[in-house]
Design a protein around this motif. Structure first.
Motif, PDB file in Angstrom:
ATOM      1  N   ASN B 114       0.803  -1.110  -0.014  1.00 30.66           N
ATOM      2  CA  ASN B 114       0.164  -0.196   0.088  1.00 30.66           C
ATOM      3  C   ASN B 114       0.814   1.418   0.034  1.00 30.66           C
ATOM      4  O   ASN B 114       0.367   2.095   0.197  1.00 30.66           O
ATOM      5  CB  ASN B 114      -1.011   0.000   1.325  1.00 30.66           C
ATOM      6  CG  ASN B 114      -1.876  -1.289   0.926  1.00 30.66           C
ATOM      7  OD1 ASN B 114      -2.967  -0.817   0.390  1.00 30.66           O
ATOM      8  ND2 ASN B 114      -1.950  -2.014   2.030  1.00 30.66           N
ATOM      9  N   ASN B 118      -1.544   4.252  -1.003  1.00 26.87           N
ATOM     10  CA  ASN B 118      -2.411   4.911   0.338  1.00 26.87           C
ATOM     11  C   ASN B 118      -0.936   6.022   1.026  1.00 26.87           C
ATOM     12  O   ASN B 118      -0.959   5.656   2.202  1.00 26.87           O
ATOM     13  CB  ASN B 118      -2.785   3.977   1.434  1.00 26.87           C
ATOM     14  CG  ASN B 118      -4.104   3.727   0.864  1.00 26.87           C
ATOM     15  OD1 ASN B 118      -4.976   4.518   0.930  1.00 26.87           O
ATOM     16  ND2 ASN B 118      -3.918   2.392   0.380  1.00 26.87           N
ATOM     17  N   LEU B 121      -1.556   7.901   4.451  1.00 32.31           N
ATOM     18  CA  LEU B 121      -1.914   7.164   5.477  1.00 32.31           C
ATOM     19  C   LEU B 121      -0.615   6.470   6.131  1.00 32.31           C
ATOM     20  O   LEU B 121      -0.430   6.180   7.097  1.00 32.31           O
ATOM     21  CB  LEU B 121      -2.793   6.288   5.274  1.00 32.31           C
ATOM     22  CG  LEU B 121      -4.339   6.524   4.855  1.00 32.31           C
ATOM     23  CD1 LEU B 121      -5.275   5.422   4.803  1.00 32.31           C
ATOM     24  CD2 LEU B 121      -4.880   7.635   6.202  1.00 32.31           C
ATOM     25  N   VAL B 125       0.182   4.366   9.587  1.00 28.28           N
ATOM     26  CA  VAL B 125      -0.042   3.019   9.487  1.00 28.28           C
ATOM     27  C   VAL B 125       1.333   2.337   9.768  1.00 28.28           C
ATOM     28  O   VAL B 125       1.282   1.233  10.883  1.00 28.28           O
ATOM     29  CB  VAL B 125      -0.305   2.448   8.003  1.00 28.28           C
ATOM     30  CG1 VAL B 125      -0.098   1.113   7.692  1.00 28.28           C
ATOM     31  CG2 VAL B 125      -1.521   2.847   7.419  1.00 28.28           C
ATOM     32  N   PHE B 216      -4.718   0.803   9.836  1.00 24.77           N
ATOM     33  CA  PHE B 216      -5.329   1.619   8.479  1.00 24.77           C
ATOM     34  C   PHE B 216      -6.298   2.579   9.389  1.00 24.77           C
ATOM     35  O   PHE B 216      -6.208   3.780   9.086  1.00 24.77           O
ATOM     36  CB  PHE B 216      -5.729   0.885   7.603  1.00 24.77           C
ATOM     37  CG  PHE B 216      -4.681   0.708   6.607  1.00 24.77           C
ATOM     38  CD1 PHE B 216      -4.404   1.727   5.496  1.00 24.77           C
ATOM     39  CD2 PHE B 216      -4.129  -0.394   6.356  1.00 24.77           C
ATOM     40  CE1 PHE B 216      -3.437   1.537   4.559  1.00 24.77           C
ATOM     41  CE2 PHE B 216      -2.941  -0.754   5.429  1.00 24.77           C
ATOM     42  CZ  PHE B 216      -2.874   0.435   4.528  1.00 24.77           C
ATOM     43  N   ALA B 217      -7.182   2.074  10.229  1.00 23.37           N
ATOM     44  CA  ALA B 217      -8.426   2.691  10.790  1.00 23.37           C
ATOM     45  C   ALA B 217      -7.758   3.845  11.728  1.00 23.37           C
ATOM     46  O   ALA B 217      -8.089   5.001  11.579  1.00 23.37           O
ATOM     47  CB  ALA B 217      -9.096   2.084  11.447  1.00 23.37           C
ATOM     48  N   ALA B 219      -4.739   5.069  11.389  1.00 19.36           N
ATOM     49  CA  ALA B 219      -4.038   6.024  10.565  1.00 19.36           C
ATOM     50  C   ALA B 219      -5.020   7.040  10.090  1.00 19.36           C
ATOM     51  O   ALA B 219      -4.851   8.333  10.254  1.00 19.36           O
ATOM     52  CB  ALA B 219      -3.225   5.455   9.496  1.00 19.36           C
ATOM     53  N   ALA B 220      -6.145   6.667   9.724  1.00 20.71           N
ATOM     54  CA  ALA B 220      -7.099   7.336   9.193  1.00 20.71           C
ATOM     55  C   ALA B 220      -7.715   8.581  10.205  1.00 20.71           C
ATOM     56  O   ALA B 220      -7.829   9.642   9.879  1.00 20.71           O
ATOM     57  CB  ALA B 220      -8.314   6.645   8.629  1.00 20.71           C
ATOM     58  N   ASN B 229     -10.564   5.932   1.711  1.00 19.72           N
ATOM     59  CA  ASN B 229      -9.538   5.175   1.279  1.00 19.72           C
ATOM     60  C   ASN B 229      -9.123   3.905   2.118  1.00 19.72           C
ATOM     61  O   ASN B 229      -8.764   3.045   1.739  1.00 19.72           O
ATOM     62  CB  ASN B 229      -8.234   5.997   1.470  1.00 19.72           C
ATOM     63  CG  ASN B 229      -8.404   6.891   0.135  1.00 19.72           C
ATOM     64  OD1 ASN B 229      -9.176   6.732  -0.588  1.00 19.72           O
ATOM     65  ND2 ASN B 229      -7.742   8.087   0.219  1.00 19.72           N
ATOM     66  N   TRP B 230      -9.091   4.249   3.669  1.00 20.51           N
ATOM     67  CA  TRP B 230      -8.663   3.213   4.599  1.00 20.51           C
ATOM     68  C   TRP B 230      -9.391   1.949   4.394  1.00 20.51           C
ATOM     69  O   TRP B 230      -9.028   1.089   4.677  1.00 20.51           O
ATOM     70  CB  TRP B 230      -8.663   3.825   5.860  1.00 20.51           C
ATOM     71  CG  TRP B 230      -9.821   3.881   6.536  1.00 20.51           C
ATOM     72  CD1 TRP B 230     -10.847   5.125   6.668  1.00 20.51           C
ATOM     73  CD2 TRP B 230     -10.583   3.082   7.423  1.00 20.51           C
ATOM     74  NE1 TRP B 230     -12.043   4.909   7.223  1.00 20.51           N
ATOM     75  CE2 TRP B 230     -11.864   3.633   7.799  1.00 20.51           C
ATOM     76  CE3 TRP B 230     -10.275   1.808   7.753  1.00 20.51           C
ATOM     77  CZ2 TRP B 230     -12.834   3.068   8.650  1.00 20.51           C
ATOM     78  CZ3 TRP B 230     -11.374   1.202   8.892  1.00 20.51           C
ATOM     79  CH2 TRP B 230     -12.435   1.664   9.052  1.00 20.51           C
ATOM     80  N   ALA B 233      -8.405   0.013   1.394  1.00 20.48           N
ATOM     81  CA  ALA B 233      -7.278  -0.481   1.547  1.00 20.48           C
ATOM     82  C   ALA B 233      -7.240  -1.799   2.355  1.00 20.48           C
ATOM     83  O   ALA B 233      -6.442  -2.485   2.156  1.00 20.48           O
ATOM     84  CB  ALA B 233      -6.149   0.599   2.251  1.00 20.48           C
ATOM     85  N   THR B 234      -8.024  -1.735   3.346  1.00 18.79           N
ATOM     86  CA  THR B 234      -8.073  -2.786   4.525  1.00 18.79           C
ATOM     87  C   THR B 234      -9.118  -3.984   4.029  1.00 18.79           C
ATOM     88  O   THR B 234      -9.114  -4.997   4.823  1.00 18.79           O
ATOM     89  CB  THR B 234      -8.365  -2.508   5.707  1.00 18.79           C
ATOM     90  OG1 THR B 234      -9.650  -1.388   5.520  1.00 18.79           O
ATOM     91  CG2 THR B 234      -7.363  -1.409   6.205  1.00 18.79           C
TER      92      THR B 234
END
Lengths: 193, 703, 191
Positions: B114, B118, B121, B125, B216-217, B219-220, B229-230, B233-234
């Motif tokens: 990613n 991404n 992020l 991440v 990721f969450a 990071a968002a 986006n997150w 990506a996840t």
């Protein structure tokens, strides 16, 4: 968590973007902290382990002869508490040693208490008869005494001095001279080993 | 030598993970690309470092280097090679190392894959995933060091053996004979089973995999880039972790069924439940994430679910590895309890704090109203897909709550505040969970037919006709087959309806293509799956869950059991089976266990159908009953040898008939297949929120 | 701003009152369940010790039927009917003797709980603990359901109100153009 779903279902007023932490948020945070606190305390409680020193937790044991023996009434004497069960193989090896120690020290200010842990009355009586034990022996009803002493298995033996302090803890089947040595040392005022 | 390698690489991995966390945070704050790249490299480097440490441990296990205390604690000279390898995760220390290396592999892959897509992020991440890694590597290094060794030190009383990571002053390496005879213990016998060999790695892969969606969450939330986006990506990482977790749970069940010898596969044991809890929230997330992707709603809720899944993983890890609960599956009491607890509590509080922070700033506002009540008629809205998905989530969360309460809440609270130890067993769980599972299956039957926004009752009813007829036919077959319990019929009804709906939806998709594009069935089916892997893969998963459900109902409600004592040559009748007791053998296995084996022959309608060898193994300190089972789709004839007298003159057998239990394993395979279809990368562009209305309309049109 | 604070305080008060009510209902339910269980329990009869009873008439299946609802007191969470250890074999023998003495299943279970504590049963026998264990999940479920439904209803009313003033803004659902426009503007804002 549910609290939050409910809150989320409510439409957010478009004209008030900054609301501060609302009721839902507070309830949620308090809830999570409470849950965490409970599990933290439980973990500390669990890891506290067994009373291997300090004052011995008090209990009353009803012996198989129907007499009530209270630990705190035995202050001034050395008390050996032996947790055992008839289904436990090492306890069989240990039983004659305990009886021998009892016979040797009963007149010297030493009390031996047998606590049958998770045992049936029938089997416990049969075991006592088999090894002709005549020291006070009783069933741990509801495993309450076992819980006080954090028993994880049998046999386990605690030695308590004249002041009611735990001075020895042995999670093994004891030999006769081993136990005798400990008792001698406590009687001499030297504490356990 | 191996110990030094392990020691150094674990330490370096720890340093790298800590550095990656710090550099990523700094780099993200200052907007320094150089720092973020450096953090990325450090985070990825953790994986090869831990791989070397794990390899060192494996070599030590294979080469029987009993000087390592871990090697001596899980293997002995009689252990076969296969179990030497699996001993890597046979006890706490090794399994924590194994867990860390799996986590670093996931993290490295997620960061590498990613990195470009991404980029914004990425600093966060890297920071979050490295922080989690650093914690676990720290546990390995400081609390549960797997490379401790035995040393002999001269002291006034003679030679003393001590455990130490480093060489104590004047110490010598103990001789091999002493180590092999005095210190080496074999692996826990219960762990010597095929299911136990794949089950922990699968479970661990599932658990550690959820670190990625979590990172990721977070990071968002931390970066403020709260677009979808997150989520995009996840999604695949979540699905992959979900597959592993599901497989781990199923293999665990299979292991229990084969080895624990109580005729069942799920004992509602706290440790089993600890692995089931993240599965429940993860499954809720896999459903509600569609709401965010397609309709831009339930953003806060999805955050809670992702974080809840990871928090549940951490809680389960803490609960099973700290000695908080007693269980056959649990690790022994250990010093990692407190650090794990603190980590779990900190992670959970920080995450919830961050969500609340963003939420209060109005940054997690939904792009849509949930339920479009502007249309007339409540029922239409009540049966819209949004509302049904919300119900689905409520059911999963409710299941989570009651199972959590039963396994951890009630026992811990009563012990702590009322001083009373209690167990909540299957009697509790079979009271509280079936209604919730029933609602889950009902929703599974209706939701796929509903439409976004509003569902026309007429259309819903019309599309239910065919599945209902099929289900009714199915039920008639059951009744003719002799089933008289109305409760079971109801259960079978709602479960099979869900399955027929899934099948019918697949059929309708293919049929529509066949008529409009003139394709043959095979091409049409392939195209249907190719076009929308996720949707049709999901239907296959539903089908698998249906088959599993039928197996669970059959084996739970209609299990029969009996215990009989037989002499040699004697025959017992039970159900529509008979069983003859033939021989009794005593043997000693190469790993030193004493085995008592009974030979029995199973007949059905006078025909021999199977010869079974139920076994009773006695290890020095632990008896174990290995079942013999004759499996057919209809039922398992499951025999345990529970006692014997006089070299088997008489033998006592415990026999179970578990109807339909094999459907659980077959259903699981279907479920796996469906998940693979759903997770397989699509050739075409992913759905984007902007296309959602089109998709919704198409849905409406086809419904 | 002040009004907002007042509103918030009112909201917190309302929430606190609600929580208090739920706790009261919870405690009440547990109390009622406790009373009903306590009154339903049979008095415990202690068997004559020492008497030898003939157990040959009690089948293994009868013993296992009782043992299945008990847990082994020393192993972790293993039902007594399937536990292979020596201790469990003795406990099953005890069940057999008690059955031969003519005790009912419930009496045997109560007897085991008295001796080994509430952890030997799948749901505690102690009325208070039983109430606590069983009521709590249902109550949580009920609260979620009631709150969910009431919020749906309340929200629906609110929506009707806004509908009258701002017709059209709500039904952007199928309006692809406006949806896309909003998405674009959102994206621009974030850039």
């Amino acid at each position: 968590m549910t609290e939050n779903l409910l809150n989320e279902l409510e439409p957010t007023p478009t004209d008030a973007p900054k609301r501060g932490i609302g009721m839902g948020g507070i309830v949620l945070l308090v809830g999570v902290v409470a849950v965490a606190a409970v599990f933290g305390l439980a973990l500390i409680d669990r890891n506290a382990g067994q009373p291997t020193s300090g004052p011995a937790p008090d209990f009353t044991l009803t012996t198989l002869d129907g007499q009530d023996v209270r630990l705190s009434d035995l202050r001034g004497q050395v008390v050996v508490i032996n947790f055992w069960a008839s289904w436990c193989v090492p306890c069989r090896d240990e039983a004659p040693a305990l009886q021998a120690v009892w016979e040797r020290y009963r007149d010297r200010g030493v009390v031996l208490l047998g606590v049958a842990w998770t045992d049936t009355e029938r089997n416990a009586r049969a075991f006592i008869d088999e090894f002709s034990q005549n020291y006070p022996n009783g069933l741990d009803l509801g495993t309450r005494i076992g819980e006080l002493y954090g028993i994880t298995g049998v046999p386990e033996t605690f030695v308590i001095d004249q002041q009611g302090q735990v001075v020895g803890f042995y999670p093994i089947a004891l030999q006769q001279d081993q136990l005798a040595a400990v008792i001698e040392s406590v009687l001499a005022g030297g504490g356990g080993t | 030598m191996l110990a030094e390698i392990g020691l150094v690489t674990i330490f370096l991995a720890f340093v790298a993970a800590v550095y990656a966390t710090g550099a990523a945070v700094l780099g993200g704050q200052r907007g320094s690309e150089r720092l973020v790249i450096s953090a990325r490299n450090a985070a990825i480097a953790v994986f090869p470092l831990l791989l070397i440490a794990t390899a060192a441990m494996l070599i030590a296990l294979i080469q029987q280097q009993y000087q390592l205390t871990y090697v001596a604690s899980v293997t002995d000279p009689a252990t076969p090679l296969f179990y030497r390898i699996t001993a890597l995760w046979g006890a706490q220390k090794g399994s924590l190392l194994f867990w860390s290396v799996l986590m670093s592999a996931f993290t490295a892959a997620a960061i590498a894959m990613n990195w470009r897509s991404n980029h914004r992020l990425m600093p966060y991440v890297i920071a979050y995933s490295s922080a989690v890694m650093a914690f676990f590597i720290g546990l390995v290094f400081f609390f549960e060091h797997p490379f401790d060794r035995w040393w002999w030190v001269n002291s006034p009383e003679g030679i003393r053996a001590i455990e130490s990571m480093f060489i104590p002053a004047g110490a010598i390496t103990p001789p091999y004979e002493w180590l092999a005879t005095e210190k080496a213990h074999g692996l826990n016998p219960l762990l010597r089973h095929f299911g136990m060999i794949i089950h922990p790695p699968m479970l661990y892969l599932g658990f550690v995999g959820f670190t990625i969606p979590f990172a990721f969450a977070m990071a968002a939330l931390a970066s403020g880039d709260l677009s979808t986006n997150w989520i995009k990506a996840t999604r695949r990482w979540t699905l992959i972790s979900w597959i592993f977790l599901t497989l781990g749970l199923i293999l665990g069940g299979r292991w229990a069924y084969d080895v624990l010898g109580w005729g069942g596969y799920w004992g509602w044991d706290p440790v089993e439940n600890a692995a089931f809890l993240p599965w429940l929230i993860g499954t809720a997330f896999l459903h509600s994430v569609m709401m965010q992707e397609k309709r831009g709603i339930l953003k806060v809720w999805n955050m809670f679910l992702v974080i809840g899944t990871f928090s549940a993983v951490m809680f389960g890890t803490f609960a099973t590895r700290s000695g908080l609960i007693d269980s056959v599956h649990a690790f022994a009491r250990s010093p990692v309890g407190m650090p794990m607890f603190l980590f779990w509590a900190a992670i959970t509080l920080i995450s919830i704090g961050l969500i609340l922070y963003r939420w209060n700033r109005g940054e997690l506002k939904d792009e849509h109203q949930y339920f479009d009540f502007s249309q007339r008629g409540n029922l239409k809205v009540l049966f819209s897909r949004e509302v049904l998905f919300v119900f689905n989530n409520i059911v999963f969360v409710a299941l989570f709550v009651v199972i959590f309460w039963g396994s951890f809440g009630a026992p811990v609270i009563t012990e702590l505040f009322l001083g009373e130890e209690i167990t909540l067993g299957s009697q509790y769980f079979l009271q509280v969970t079936p209604p919730l599972f029933a609602v889950m299956y009902i929703l599974m039957g209706i939701a796929p037919l509903s439409a976004w926004g509003v569902t026309s009752m007429v259309r819903l009813g019309r599309s239910l006709v065919v599945p209902l007829i099929l289900t009714a036919v199915f039920m008639i077959v059951f009744v003719l087959g002799g089933m008289a319990s109305p409760l079971a019929l109801f259960a079978y009804f709602i479960v099979s309806l869900a399955g027929f709906v899934a099948l019918y939806e697949i059929y309708r998709g293919a049929a529509a293509r066949r008529t409009s594009l003139n394709e043959d069935w095979l091409t049409a089916l392939r195209a249907v799956f190719g076009r929308n892997r996720r949707r049709y893969g999901g239907y296959i998963v539903h089908l698998g869950v249906t088959v599993v459900g039928i197996g669970v109902i059959g084996s739970t409600m209609f299990q029969q059991e009996t215990t009989r004592t037989l002499g040699r040559g004697e025959v017992m009748d039970f159900g529509n089976y008979s069983m003859r007791y033939d021989h009794f053998t005593e043997a000693i296995a190469e790993d030193g266990r004493q085995m008592e084996i009974a030979d029995v022959t199973v007949f059905q309608q006078g025909q021999e159908v199977a010869r079974l060898r139920p076994r009773f193994d006695v290890y020095p300190d632990m008896p174990m009953t290995i079942a013999g089972a004759h499996s057919t789709l209809e039922a398992d004839y499951y025999v345990l040898l529970s006692g014997w007298v006089e070299q088997g003159r008489l033998a006592t057998f415990k026999v179970y008939i578990n109807p339909l239990v094999n459907l659980i394993w077959w259903g699981s395979l279907i479920l796996m297949l469906g998940t693979f279809i759903a997770a397989w990368p699509a050739q075409q562009v992913e759905y984007t929120p902007a296309r959602a209305p089109v998709a919704a309309r198409r849905q409406e049109a086809s419904a | 701003m002040k009004m907002a604070t007042n509103q918030r305080i009112a909201g917190i008060r309302w929430g606190a009152r609600l929580c208090a009510r739920i706790v009261i209902v919870w405690a009440f339910c547990i109390w009622v369940v406790q009373l009903s269980i306590a009154s339903a329990q049979e008095p415990i009869t202690t068997p004559e010790p020492g008497a030898v009873v003939d157990t040959s008439a009690v089948s293994d299946d009868a013993v296992n039927a009782v043992a299945a609802s008990l847990y082994c007191p020393v192993c972790e969470n293993i039902p007594l009917d399937v536990c292979p250890t020596e201790a469990c074999i003795q406990w099953r023998e005890e069940i057999r003797i008690q059955l031969a003495e003519g005790q009912s299943e419930q009496q045997i279970i109560t007897n085991f709980v008295d001796r080994y504590g509430d952890r030997v049963v799948g749901v505690p026998e102690d009325p208070l603990l039983r109430g606590l264990s069983l009521i709590t999940p249902w109550l949580i479920g009920a609260v979620v359901l009631v709150a969910g439904v009431s919020i749906l209803i309340r929200w629906r009313r609110g929506q009707r109100g806004t509908l009258a003033t701002t017709t059209g803004t709500v039904s952007t659902l199928d309006d692809e153009a406006s949806y896309r426009a909003r998405l674009e503007s959102d994206l621009i804002k974030r850039r």
